[in-house]
Write a protein that holds these residues in place. Structure first.
Motif, PDB file in Angstrom:
ATOM      1  N   ASN A 209      27.795  41.152  40.455  1.00 46.50           N
ATOM      2  CA  ASN A 209      28.511  40.561  39.321  1.00 46.50           C
ATOM      3  C   ASN A 209      27.599  39.674  38.483  1.00 46.50           C
ATOM      4  N   THR A 210      26.711  38.946  39.122  1.00 50.37           N
ATOM      5  CA  THR A 210      25.989  37.867  38.453  1.00 50.37           C
ATOM      6  C   THR A 210      24.523  38.153  38.170  1.00 50.37           C
ATOM      7  N   ASN A 270      28.740  40.952  34.935  1.00 54.25           N
ATOM      8  CA  ASN A 270      29.320  39.943  34.048  1.00 54.25           C
ATOM      9  C   ASN A 270      28.768  40.029  32.633  1.00 54.25           C
ATOM     10  N   HIS A 510      41.110  40.404  38.424  1.00 52.68           N
ATOM     11  CA  HIS A 510      39.673  40.308  38.662  1.00 52.68           C
ATOM     12  C   HIS A 510      38.948  41.538  38.122  1.00 52.68           C
ATOM     13  N   ALA A 513      39.103  41.954  34.258  1.00 51.50           N
ATOM     14  CA  ALA A 513      38.215  41.045  33.532  1.00 51.50           C
ATOM     15  C   ALA A 513      36.889  41.700  33.183  1.00 51.50           C
ATOM     16  N   GLN A 548      45.325  31.648  35.231  1.00 58.06           N
ATOM     17  CA  GLN A 548      44.022  32.260  34.979  1.00 58.06           C
ATOM     18  C   GLN A 548      43.999  33.059  33.678  1.00 58.06           C
ATOM     19  N   ILE A 587      35.061  35.039  31.107  1.00 61.08           N
ATOM     20  CA  ILE A 587      35.473  35.150  32.506  1.00 61.08           C
ATOM     21  C   ILE A 587      34.326  35.772  33.284  1.00 61.08           C
ATOM     22  N   ARG A 589      33.070  36.986  36.929  1.00 61.93           N
ATOM     23  CA  ARG A 589      33.410  37.319  38.316  1.00 61.93           C
ATOM     24  C   ARG A 589      32.304  36.776  39.221  1.00 61.93           C
ATOM     25  N   THR A 598      38.590  35.981  46.397  1.00 61.32           N
ATOM     26  CA  THR A 598      38.405  36.526  45.055  1.00 61.32           C
ATOM     27  C   THR A 598      38.239  35.338  44.124  1.00 61.32           C
ATOM     28  N   GLU A 600      36.582  33.594  40.401  1.00 57.95           N
ATOM     29  CA  GLU A 600      36.045  33.773  39.064  1.00 57.95           C
ATOM     30  C   GLU A 600      35.892  32.414  38.398  1.00 57.95           C
ATOM     31  N   GLN A 601      34.998  32.387  37.439  1.00 63.84           N
ATOM     32  CA  GLN A 601      34.650  31.156  36.737  1.00 63.84           C
ATOM     33  C   GLN A 601      34.862  31.372  35.246  1.00 63.84           C
ATOM     34  N   HIS A 602      35.703  30.548  34.634  1.00 64.80           N
ATOM     35  CA  HIS A 602      35.901  30.592  33.196  1.00 64.80           C
ATOM     36  C   HIS A 602      34.938  29.585  32.575  1.00 64.80           C
TER      37      HIS A 602
END
Length: 694
Positions: A209-210, A270, A510, A513, A548, A587, A589, A598, A600-602
Motif C-alpha cells: 500500500n505504502t 496509495n 478499505h 478507497a 470514515q 485516504i 491504506r 484494517t 487507514e490514514q486520512h
C-alpha cells in the motif's frame, strides 16, 4: 519514417511511436523521463530481439492491436459488415493533433473506409491519464468489440488485483498471478455491477500500500465492461478495457469507448489511489454547491421500510436532528400503492393513503428542524403490478417470460417516450416540493445487456440535472451495483453497499478507497442488529466506521439507549468539526502488521494533520497489538498525536501505553518507521488517532 509523441506530468511519462505509418504503440509508460530524452532512440531501444520459432519481426503491441498485422494476442477491434462478413482493417497513420497535455491520433483504412481515433490527456495535478478511442465508418457496420487505447502492463509484476463482489459484499479484491494467456473478465449485467467493478491494479514486485511502483486502471462506463489482461508468448503484456462485447446492438457509422482512466505511481498502491480519489472528486463529480459542507445524512429505510406514518416520521426526524443529522431522506414506499416491493414501481405519484395532504407536511416539518429533504426514486424500473405497466406493457425491456428481480422489470430507457414520461413525473415531484436530494436506485440487473439502456439513463439524468441544478443525486443500485466514473460525472454520492454491518464495511470501504474519495462515499450508522448480517455491534464501532466517509444514520433512532445516543452525538459532532478538511483529504491504506487490523490514514492535502482509523475485526494472533506504521508524513517534522477515544479502553487493557495517558509528540520518521503503539482491545472495536504537525 518514425513518429513519436509524449505526454508528461510531474510523476509520469507516456511515449507513443509509429513506424512505417503503422498504428501507434506505447513505447514507454512509467516514471518521468528527462525532457531531453531522444524519443527516436527510445523507439529503437524498445525493439525486441527475434529468435527461432518466431516471425522475422515482432508485431506491434499497438493501442489497437490488429489481426492483420500478425498480432498473436487479443485484437483491439472486432467488427463485421452488414452482411455479416468479418472486417479486417489495416490502419495507416492519417494525422496527429497536439496541445498541452493532450494528444489525438488518427489512422485510416482506405479499403474498409474506416477511421480510428485515439485521444489521450494527462492531468498535471491529479496525475490521471485519460484515453478514449473512436471508430467512424462511411456506411453502417456491426461492432463486436472496441477497446479503449490499449496500454502495456509491466513485466516486473507477479500479480494483478481486480475486484469481484456481491450484494452486501462489494469490492472484494482478487489477486491473480500473471501467466501466459489472458485474465478475462466481462460484466454482462447491463450495469456496473457488484460482481465486476471496472478496475485493475498492477503492482510491481514488492509493492505494498505504502511503497513501490504501481499501475492502475478504471473504465468509466455504467453499462457493463470487458477487461483483458494478457501475457503474450514473447512476454509482453497488454491491458484492454471497453464496453461489454456485442452490447452496441444496432449497426452504426460511429462508435466510441468510454474514458479509460489510468495512472502510474511511485508511492505504492496509495499513489494510484490518491490520484483516482482526487480526479473523481475534483474533475469528474460536479457539485451543485461546491462550498457547501457535506451534510450529515439520515435515511429512514431501516427504520420504517414501507410502513410510512406521518407522526412516526416526524418523530424520527426530530430524533435524527437531535443526534446531529442535517438531511432527511424519505426512502421507498411514498408513492402509488407501494406497500411492498412487488407493486407500483413507475407510478410516481404520492400515495394519498399515507400522505392525505401530500408530502408538504413532512417536508415542512423536516425543514423546520433545519434539515434539508431528499427522496427515493427507482426510475429505470417497473412492476408488472403497476398502472403504467398496464397502460404501456411495451415499455418494459425484454421478453414477457424473463426472470423477475424483486418482482420488477426494467424500463426500456432507449425509448424517448419512456424518458419523457419519467422526466415529467420526476419533475412534477421535484418542482412541486422543496427537495434538494434524490436517492436514485437500480435494484435489478437487465434481462440482456444493451449499451443503449445506459445511454438512455445518462440522458434522463442529464436532463433532470439541467432542469434542477441544485438537486444532488446519489447513485444506488442495491448498494454498490452502479459505481463508476460515468455515473459519477452525473451524481455526487454513491451508496457503497446495502450492508450497514460495520465489520463488513471496514473491508468494503478499505478496498473502495483505491478509487473513491470520502466526500462521495456514503457510510451510515446502522441499527444495533444488522438486518443483512444478523450481527449485533457496539455503537462505538458503528459510529466510527461511518465517520470514515460521508457520514449518515440509517436506523430507527427510537431504539437508541441514552449511552448510545450520547456516543453517536459525540462522534457526529467530531465529524462535523473535521469534515471540511477530511472530505478533501487523501485516504491512505496502511500496511498493518496485524492481519486482524484494517487501518487507514486520512491525510490533509497540506500534510498538516491526519486521522488514523484502526479497526480490529477479530482476535489477534499475538497478545499485544503490533506497531502500526503511518504513511506520507514529513520525516523531519514533529507531530502531536492523540488517541481521541482512549476512554473506550476496556478494563482488561491494564497497562499504561503513552497514548492512553494523553497526547504525545513524535517525529514523522518514528511514526513511519516504527509506528504507533496502541492499547490492547477486543475484536469489533476501533481506535481513532489524530495527529497534527507541530
Amino acid at each position: 519514417m518514425i513518429r513519436c509523441w509524449r505526454l508528461d506530468c510531474a510523476r509520469q511519462t507516456l511515449v507513443l511511436g509509429s513506424h512505417r505509418d503503422h498504428m501507434a504503440e506505447v513505447l514507454y509508460w512509467g516514471a518521468r523521463l528527462p525532457d531531453t530524452e531522444d524519443l527516436e532512440a527510445l523507439f529503437h531501444a524498445h525493439a525486441l530481439d527475434v529468435t527461432g520459432g518466431m516471425l522475422d519481426e515482432n508485431p506491434e503491441l499497438s493501442i489497437c492491436p490488429e489481426a492483420t498485422r500478425s498480432f498473436p494476442g487479443q485484437p483491439g477491434l472486432i467488427l463485421r459488415a452488414l452482411d455479416g462478413t468479418p472486417m479486417l482493417p489495416k490502419f495507416c497513420f492519417l494525422d496527429a493533433e497536439e496541445a498541452p497535455g493532450q494528444l489525438t491520433l488518427r489512422f485510416r483504412d482506405l479499403n474498409e473506409h474506416l477511421t480510428y481515433t485515439a485521444h489521450f490527456a494527462i492531468d498535471p495535478d491529479t496525475h490521471i491519464l485519460t484515453a478514449r478511442a473512436g471508430l467512424a465508418a462511411t456506411s453502417p457496420v456491426h461492432l463486436h468489440w472496441l477497446a479503449a487505447p490499449v496500454l502495456p502492463a509491466p513485466q516486473l509484476s507477479d500479480d494483478m488485483h481486480d475486484f469481484a463482489g456481491r450484494w452486501c459484499g462489494e469490492f472484494q479484491m482478487n489477486t491473480t498471478p500473471w501467466s501466459a494467456g489472458i485474465r478475462y473478465r466481462e460484466n454482462r449485467t447491463g450495469r456496473t455491477g457488484h460482481e465486476h467493478f471496472p478496475g485493475l491494479i498492477v503492482p510491481l514486485r514488492g509493492t505494498t500500500n505504502t511503497q513501490g511502483q504501481c499501475y492502475a486502471f478504471h473504465y468509466g462506463w455504467s453499462g457493463g465492461h470487458r477487461m483483458v489482461a494478457e501475457e503474450l508468448p514473447d512476454g509482453r503484456r497488454q491491458v484492454q478495457f471497453g464496453h461489454a462485447a456485442r452490447t452496441q446492438l444496432a449497426p452504426d457509422t460511429h462508435f466510441e469507448t468510454a474514458p479509460l482512466y489510468a495512472t502510474f505511481a511511485n508511492h505504492g498502491m496509495n499513489g494510484c489511489a490518491v490520484a483516482f480519489q482526487r480526479h473523481l472528486r475534483d474533475r469528474i463529480v460536479t457539485w451543485p454547491d461546491a462550498k457547501r459542507p457535506r451534510p450529515v445524512h439520515y435515511n429512514c429505510w431501516e427504520a420504517v421500510y414501507f410502513d410510512h406514518d406521518l407522526p412516526v416520521l416526524k418523530d424520527i426526524a426530530d430524533r435524527a436532528a437531535a443526534l446531529g443529522a442535517e438531511r432527511f431522506v424519505l426512502d421507498d414506499g411514498w408513492f402509488g400503492n407501494r406497500d411492498d416491493d412487488t407493486r407500483a414501481l413507475s407510478d410516481w405519484e404520492v400515495d394519498p393513503r399515507k400522505y392525505p395532504d401530500g408530502l408538504d407536511p413532512l417536508i415542512d416539518h423536516v425543514h423546520s428542524l433545519g434539515l434539508s429533504f431528499g427522496i427515493w426514486f427507482e426510475p429505470e424500473m417497473i412492476n408488472p403490478d403497476s398502472n403504467i405497466f398496464r397502460a404501456h406493457p411495451n415499455w418494459a425491456l425484454g421478453g414477457e417470460d424473463q426472470i423477475m428481480g424483486r418482482q420488477q422489470m426494467a424500463l426500456n430507457m432507449a425509448l424517448p417516450e419512456v424518458r419523457d414520461y419519467l422526466f415529467d413525473r420526476m419533475a412534477e415531484v421535484l418542482g412541486g416540493h422543496k427537495i434538494d436530494y434524490v436517492k436514485w436506485d437500480h435494484n435489478r440487473v437487465l434481462p440482456a445487456p444493451d449499451a443503449a439502456q445506459t445511454l438512455g439513463s445518462y440522458a434522463l439524468i442529464d436532463r433532470l440535472r439541467q432542469a434542477f441544478p441544485r438537486v444532488e443525486i446519489e447513485s444506488c443500485a442495491s448498494g454498490g451495483g452502479r459505481i463508476d466514473a460515468g455515473i459519477l460525472s452525473r451524481t455526487q454520492r454513491v451508496w457503497l453497499s446495502d450492508s450497514n454491518d460495520a465489520i463488513e464495511r471496514l473491508a468494503i470501504q478499505h478496498n473502495a478507497a483505491l478509487f473513491l474519495p470520502a466526500a462521495i462515499t456514503g457510510s451510515h450508522v446502522g441499527p444495533r442488529l444488522c438486518h443483512t448480517s444478523g450481527r449485533t455491534l457496539d455503537i462505538r464501532l458503528r459510529a466510527w466506521v461511518a465517520a470514515q466517509r460521508h457520514m449518515g444514520f440509517e436506523m430507527d433512532p427510537r431504539e437508541l439507549t441514552e449511552d448510545e445516543a450520547e456516543v453517536l452525538t459525540r462522534v457526529t459532532t467530531w465529524w462535523k468539526a473535521n469534515r471540511d478538511w477530511m472530505m478533501a483529504a487523501d485516504i491512505l491504506r496502511l500496511d498493518a502488521a496485524d492481519s486482524s487490523v484494517t487501518a487507514e490514514q486520512h491525510r490533509a492535502r497540506d500534510g498538516g494533520r491526519f486521522v488514523a482509523f484502526v479497526g480490529k475485526a477479530r482476535t489477534s494472533d499475538q497478545i499485544a497489538p503490533r506497531p502500526l506504521r503511518l504513511a506520507r508524513l514529513d520525516a523531519d517534522a514533529m507531530y502531536r498525536v492523540a488517541l481521541i477515544n482512549r476512554d473506550d479502553a476496556h478494563h482488561l487493557s491494564r497497562g499504561n501505553p503513552a497514548l492512553k495517558q494523553g497526547p504525545i509528540e513524535l517525529s514523522g520518521a518514528y511514526l513511519m518507521n516504527h509506528g504507533l503503539t496502541l492499547p490492547w482491545s477486543f475484536p469489533e472495536t476501533m481506535w481513532v488517532v489524530e495527529g497534527t504537525r507541530i
